[in-house]
Design a protein around this motif. Structure first.
Motif, PDB file in Angstrom:
ATOM      1  N   ALA A 138      23.613  -0.617   6.917  1.00 30.35           N
ATOM      2  CA  ALA A 138      22.662   0.383   7.416  1.00 30.35           C
ATOM      3  C   ALA A 138      21.482   0.517   6.448  1.00 30.35           C
ATOM      4  N   GLN A 139      20.272   0.453   6.992  1.00 30.83           N
ATOM      5  CA  GLN A 139      19.049   0.700   6.222  1.00 30.83           C
ATOM      6  C   GLN A 139      18.491   2.038   6.691  1.00 30.83           C
ATOM      7  N   LEU A 140      18.784   3.075   5.943  1.00 33.55           N
ATOM      8  CA  LEU A 140      18.563   4.435   6.412  1.00 33.55           C
ATOM      9  C   LEU A 140      17.142   4.898   6.132  1.00 33.55           C
ATOM     10  N   ILE A 141      16.624   5.652   7.097  1.00 34.53           N
ATOM     11  CA  ILE A 141      15.290   6.237   6.982  1.00 34.53           C
ATOM     12  C   ILE A 141      15.352   7.668   7.489  1.00 34.53           C
ATOM     13  N   VAL A 142      14.702   8.576   6.773  1.00 30.39           N
ATOM     14  CA  VAL A 142      14.508   9.930   7.259  1.00 30.39           C
ATOM     15  C   VAL A 142      13.004  10.179   7.264  1.00 30.39           C
ATOM     16  N   GLY A 143      12.468  10.379   8.454  1.00 30.75           N
ATOM     17  CA  GLY A 143      11.016  10.482   8.571  1.00 30.75           C
ATOM     18  C   GLY A 143      10.375   9.165   8.192  1.00 30.75           C
ATOM     19  N   GLN A 144       9.514   9.200   7.176  1.00 32.50           N
ATOM     20  CA  GLN A 144       8.846   7.991   6.691  1.00 32.50           C
ATOM     21  C   GLN A 144       9.357   7.571   5.317  1.00 32.50           C
TER      22      GLN A 144
ATOM     23  N   TRP B 247      16.730  13.675  14.501  1.00 37.54           N
ATOM     24  CA  TRP B 247      17.241  13.060  15.730  1.00 37.54           C
ATOM     25  C   TRP B 247      16.133  12.924  16.771  1.00 37.54           C
ATOM     26  N   LEU B 248      15.311  13.958  16.892  1.00 39.59           N
ATOM     27  CA  LEU B 248      14.208  13.896  17.849  1.00 39.59           C
ATOM     28  C   LEU B 248      13.221  12.799  17.467  1.00 39.59           C
ATOM     29  N   GLN B 249      12.918  12.694  16.178  1.00 39.67           N
ATOM     30  CA  GLN B 249      11.993  11.645  15.755  1.00 39.67           C
ATOM     31  C   GLN B 249      12.571  10.262  16.033  1.00 39.67           C
ATOM     32  N   ASN B 250      13.863  10.093  15.740  1.00 39.14           N
ATOM     33  CA  ASN B 250      14.506   8.806  15.988  1.00 39.14           C
ATOM     34  C   ASN B 250      14.531   8.486  17.474  1.00 39.14           C
ATOM     35  N   LYS B 251      14.762   9.514  18.296  1.00 33.69           N
ATOM     36  CA  LYS B 251      14.791   9.317  19.742  1.00 33.69           C
ATOM     37  C   LYS B 251      13.412   8.925  20.262  1.00 33.69           C
ATOM     38  N   GLN B 252      12.371   9.552  19.722  1.00 36.24           N
ATOM     39  CA  GLN B 252      11.015   9.234  20.155  1.00 36.24           C
ATOM     40  C   GLN B 252      10.623   7.816  19.744  1.00 36.24           C
ATOM     41  N   SER B 253      11.047   7.400  18.552  1.00 38.09           N
ATOM     42  CA  SER B 253      10.709   6.051  18.099  1.00 38.09           C
ATOM     43  C   SER B 253      11.388   5.002  18.960  1.00 38.09           C
TER      44      SER B 253
ATOM     45  N   THR C  96      11.609  18.913   4.987  1.00 42.72           N
ATOM     46  CA  THR C  96      11.074  17.763   5.728  1.00 42.72           C
ATOM     47  C   THR C  96       9.557  17.670   5.668  1.00 42.72           C
ATOM     48  N   ALA C  97       8.920  18.544   4.895  1.00 44.40           N
ATOM     49  CA  ALA C  97       7.450  18.583   4.868  1.00 44.40           C
ATOM     50  C   ALA C  97       6.854  17.264   4.403  1.00 44.40           C
ATOM     51  N   ASN C  98       7.512  16.595   3.458  1.00 44.11           N
ATOM     52  CA  ASN C  98       6.978  15.350   2.898  1.00 44.11           C
ATOM     53  C   ASN C  98       7.540  14.104   3.571  1.00 44.11           C
ATOM     54  N   LEU C  99       8.198  14.287   4.716  1.00 43.13           N
ATOM     55  CA  LEU C  99       8.834  13.151   5.381  1.00 43.13           C
ATOM     56  C   LEU C  99       8.053  12.653   6.590  1.00 43.13           C
ATOM     57  N   GLY C 100       7.000  13.368   6.985  1.00 41.87           N
ATOM     58  CA  GLY C 100       6.209  12.954   8.141  1.00 41.87           C
ATOM     59  C   GLY C 100       6.807  13.352   9.469  1.00 41.87           C
ATOM     60  N   ILE C 101       7.843  14.186   9.461  1.00 39.24           N
ATOM     61  CA  ILE C 101       8.477  14.602  10.713  1.00 39.24           C
ATOM     62  C   ILE C 101       7.679  15.701  11.394  1.00 39.24           C
ATOM     63  N   SER C 102       7.090  16.589  10.602  1.00 41.64           N
ATOM     64  CA  SER C 102       6.390  17.742  11.176  1.00 41.64           C
ATOM     65  C   SER C 102       5.218  17.319  12.059  1.00 41.64           C
ATOM     66  N   LYS C 103       4.577  16.198  11.745  1.00 40.77           N
ATOM     67  CA  LYS C 103       3.443  15.740  12.551  1.00 40.77           C
ATOM     68  C   LYS C 103       3.873  15.460  13.980  1.00 40.77           C
TER      69      LYS C 103
ATOM     70  N   LEU D 249       6.537  16.679  15.523  1.00 44.14           N
ATOM     71  CA  LEU D 249       6.960  17.922  16.160  1.00 44.14           C
ATOM     72  C   LEU D 249       5.760  18.738  16.625  1.00 44.14           C
ATOM     73  N   LYS D 250       4.711  18.745  15.828  1.00 44.29           N
ATOM     74  CA  LYS D 250       3.504  19.481  16.221  1.00 44.29           C
ATOM     75  C   LYS D 250       2.837  18.838  17.426  1.00 44.29           C
ATOM     76  N   GLU D 251       2.846  17.509  17.469  1.00 47.06           N
ATOM     77  CA  GLU D 251       2.258  16.820  18.617  1.00 47.06           C
ATOM     78  C   GLU D 251       3.021  17.150  19.895  1.00 47.06           C
ATOM     79  N   ARG D 252       4.328  17.305  19.788  1.00 45.82           N
ATOM     80  CA  ARG D 252       5.160  17.628  20.946  1.00 45.82           C
ATOM     81  C   ARG D 252       5.213  19.129  21.213  1.00 45.82           C
ATOM     82  N   LYS D 253       4.553  19.899  20.365  1.00 44.88           N
ATOM     83  CA  LYS D 253       4.529  21.357  20.482  1.00 44.88           C
ATOM     84  C   LYS D 253       5.946  21.950  20.455  1.00 44.88           C
ATOM     85  N   ILE D 254       6.742  21.415  19.564  1.00 45.11           N
ATOM     86  CA  ILE D 254       8.110  21.910  19.394  1.00 45.11           C
ATOM     87  C   ILE D 254       8.369  22.167  17.909  1.00 45.11           C
ATOM     88  N   PHE D 255       7.381  22.750  17.261  1.00 43.72           N
ATOM     89  CA  PHE D 255       7.472  22.929  15.823  1.00 43.72           C
ATOM     90  C   PHE D 255       8.103  24.261  15.431  1.00 43.72           C
TER      91      PHE D 255
END
Length: 729
Positions: free
Chosen positions: A305-311, A411-417, A573-580, A582-588
């Motif tokens: 497994a090559q794990l990633i959280v956000g970026q 999970w949402l970010q992974n699902k969107q990707s 998660t602020a420094n992981l690039g996930i919030s961007k 979530l904000k685009e999806r308006k689910i922040f």
């Protein structure tokens, strides 16, 4: 009975004495009673004596000859008189000891409990249990998920031979432990109680599991014991059963759990979008946190497994670099290279060290190590929320729900990707890069919901405040029982594992020791009792922060704690690039994020099962403890009244066997094969022909005759690591 024997008077040829010469020697050394005990069991040589497991097990049977000895074989100690003929402590395969649980709970004044279930690998070997006149080691059959006790009983050698050739030998031993919640006092946490143990094969279904849970719940309730919930080690079948019963994205239309009169009901609870558990629950569930912690670590150590959280990447190399960095010493991080061994999969202490504040501080200050920092910070939160004893309830809740919110965002970010890529290979790679598995995520969600549900029940005074000690709600009591049973192997034994019969015998000794310890705790002012030292870690401080008084619980602001947990997750998660994203999806925000996750899970992860509920908790059908003793007594009494009928039944059954074994051997010294036996011992023997001559073969000896492969299984952690390494090399 005199036990001060002088071994120096034993003759030099004691190991070659047989029959009358052997009995005369025993009589001279140990006395008439011991000599008669050996005679009645046909123990006519030192070799047979050494191979005998329990010389006094025959006292559990009922006959005039045995009654003569039962009254003459007591053992006295400083804690009183113990009658070895008493079978109260006997643990038989597949027997659910609800009566004994009730006695234990009455003694410690407990009314609530949490039940755990787990299994372990055992040596596949068939043994004869003389106390139940049954064979142990075959896979126990299940009826509606309930194991059938004493299923393998026979007086036919042919039947036993058929079982050996056609019936699975149990590769696993399944046990149920009951962990009581004791009212607040200065006593240590009470020891978990072994409810039942039996051999199984891993073919039972989730429906059978939940029926077994319902069986345990209802029978415990009859004994005035309220089972709060169940815990297991994260197996997928058990997780499915938990989701179906609790309604956590699962449904059982034909099971009416929430209509039970003893079901919990969260009255006047607000409608929280982030809370997915229904208000009514019959019982609750925890996935074992220690197993969850080790699974979390093992995914980090995975070579595939090559794990990633956000970026950010998550890699164990970041931790390895700390160990190899000359700027740091062990005083700075406390780690060893062995802590990063991926083959050592159950090293909990390694998890604690990896999630220590020192390691997290170094990772936080490092370059490009923030992803690994977040991953290990979540690992630390799991330990704080469910394993650590001294964590305050506010911190438990906040840690548990912070993990949930970080996982939901990731999970949402992974699902969107995955949804933006058409390639199947790309989707598979995205799945393997997610830093948690589906089982781990559902376990995190379910545990957090259960924790909050229990807190709300305590706030509403439906449960006592001792229910907040969630560090007890796990399957580690099962693991502890397995470890203790393995530790009872002989000093010079190289075998660390056991057969099913070995476990039953050893657990009986462990239960007796626990009973003595329980008496010690409840009679601390009595100087005449046998006293065991209590380790300082097991001494209970009545002022533990988790045991807040009810006034504090009334002031507990759950919504504020959950809001703080969400804000903490946003900060992590602020420094992981996930919030961007979530904000685009308006689910922040908290509510919109949770509503979106609920819709996604409800559409993609909801499971249904249309099995029909079977209510069958009759003791008689499963030969359970309450009625078994009376039935056994009636049978034994009737046989004593009519010995001739017993002999005729035995003879008629053996006439149907006509089994003839041919051998070149004529002397069976050291094997329990005889020409004649006492009538009271016939249940323990098969009647067969050897070289066309009628013989009586002890049933344990018959197991030895039919065993053609000696199985060995090591459950020592180091041995498993070595074996895994050999397979991979």
């Amino acid at each position: 009975m005199e036990t001060n024997w002088d071994a120096s008077i034993l003759p030099n040829d004691v190991f070659i004495l047989k029959d009358n010469e052997f009995f005369e020697c025993i009589k001279h050394v140990a006395g008439d009673i011991v000599c008669e005990i050996l005679k009645i069991q046909m123990i006519d040589s030192a070799q047979v004596l050494i191979n005998s497991d329990d010389l006094l097990s025959f006292l559990q049977h009922n006959s005039p000859e045995i009654n003569f000895f039962r009254d003459k074989v007591p053992i006295r100690s400083d804690i009183g008189s113990v009658d070895l003929g008493n079978s109260n402590c006997k643990i038989s395969e597949a027997q659910f000891r609800f009566d004994k649980v009730q006695e234990y709970f009455d003694r410690i004044d407990a009314k609530y409990a949490f039940c755990s279930e787990d299994c372990t690998g055992i040596i596949r070997k068939i043994n004869y249990d003389q106390s139940t006149n049954s064979f142990v080691g075959f896979a126990t059959p299940l009826i509606n998920g309930i194991p059938v006790a004493k299923h393998y009983q026979t007086n036919s050698f042919n039947q036993l031979k058929s079982w050996f050739s056609s019936t699975d030998k149990s590769p696993l031993l399944n046990i149920h432990m009951i962990q009581p919640l004791q009212p607040a006092n200065h006593l240590p946490d009470p020891t978990a109680f072994l409810l039942s143990a039996y051999g199984v094969v891993n073919t039972y279904t989730s429906i059978e599991i939940l029926r077994r849970w319902l069986f345990i719940f209802n029978n415990s309730l009859q004994k005035k014991i309220r089972i709060i919930g169940f815990s297991t080690d994260g197996d997928s079948k058990y997780l499915r059963a938990m989701r179906l019963v609790s309604g956590f994205f699962g449904s059982l239309p034909h099971f009416k759990f929430i209509e039970h009169q003893e079901a919990f009901d969260l009255n006047n609870m607000a409608q929280w979008p982030w809370f997915f558990l229904r208000k009514k629950q019959l019982f609750l569930f925890f996935q074992d946190a220690t197993h969850l912690v080790t699974k979390w670590r093992n995914r980090l150590l995975s070579s595939t497994a090559q794990l990633i959280v956000g970026q950010q990447f998550i890699t164990i190399q970041h931790v390895a670099d700390i160990i190899e960095n000359s700027n740091y010493t062990k005083l700075d991080h406390g780690l060893n290279r062995s802590d990063l061994n991926p083959k050592d999969r159950q090293n909990y202490n390694s998890c604690v060290k990896l999630a220590s504040d020192n390691v997290l501080s170094i990772l936080l200050d490092g370059a490009d190590t923030y992803g690994t920092y977040v991953y290990l910070r979540l690992l630390q939160m799991i330990i704080l929320a469910y394993v650590e004893k001294r964590t305050r309830i506010e911190e438990r809740l906040q840690s548990a729900w912070c993990i949930v919110f970080v996982c939901r965002m990731s999970w949402l970010q992974n699902k969107q990707s995955k949804s933006t890529t058409a390639s199947t290979t790309t989707k598979t790679n995205a799945k393997s890069k997610c830093f948690f598995t589906k089982t781990a995520y559902l376990s995190v969600e379910l545990n957090a919901h259960t924790l909050l549900y229990i807190v709300l029940l305590v706030k509403q005074k439906q449960l006592p405040r001792e229910a907040l000690n969630v560090y007890l709600f796990n399957s580690q009591s099962c693991e502890s029982m397995f470890r203790n049973a393995r530790s009872l192997s002989g000093t010079y034994s190289t075998m660390v594992n056991f057969t099913a019969v070995d476990f039953l015998r050893r657990s009986q000794k462990i239960s007796l020791l626990n009973s003595i310890k329980c008496n010690q705790v409840s009679q601390q002012d009595d100087d005449n009792i046998l006293s065991f030292p209590i380790h300082h870690k097991h001494n209970r401080n009545n002022n533990l922060p988790s045991l807040q008084n009810l006034d504090d619980m009334d002031q507990l602001n759950v919504e504020k704690i959950i809001s703080n947990a969400f804000n903490q997750a946003i900060e992590l998660t602020a420094n992981l690039g996930i919030s961007k994203l979530l904000k685009e999806r308006k689910i922040f925000d908290l509510n919109s994020l949770s509503e979106y996750v609920f819709q996604e899970l409800n559409s993609s992860s909801r499971m249904f099962d249309y099995s029909i509920e079977t209510v069958d908790d009759d003791y008689d059908e499963f030969n359970l403890e309450e009625d078994e003793d009376n039935d056994k007594k009636d049978i034994m009494d009737s046989y004593s009244d009519d010995e001739e009928m017993k002999n005729n039944l035995f003879d008629n059954q053996d006439d149907e066997n006509n089994y003839n074994m041919m051998t070149v051997k004529s002397n069976f010294s050291g094997i329990k094969i005889y020409d004649h036996i006492e009538p009271c011992r016939r249940d323990a023997y098969f009647r067969i022909k050897i070289n066309n001559s009628q013989k009586y073969v002890q049933k344990q000896s018959a197991c030895w005759l039919l065993t053609d492969n000696s199985m060995r299984l090591s459950n020592d952690r180091l041995s498993r690591v070595i074996e895994t390494g050999r397979k991979e090399s």
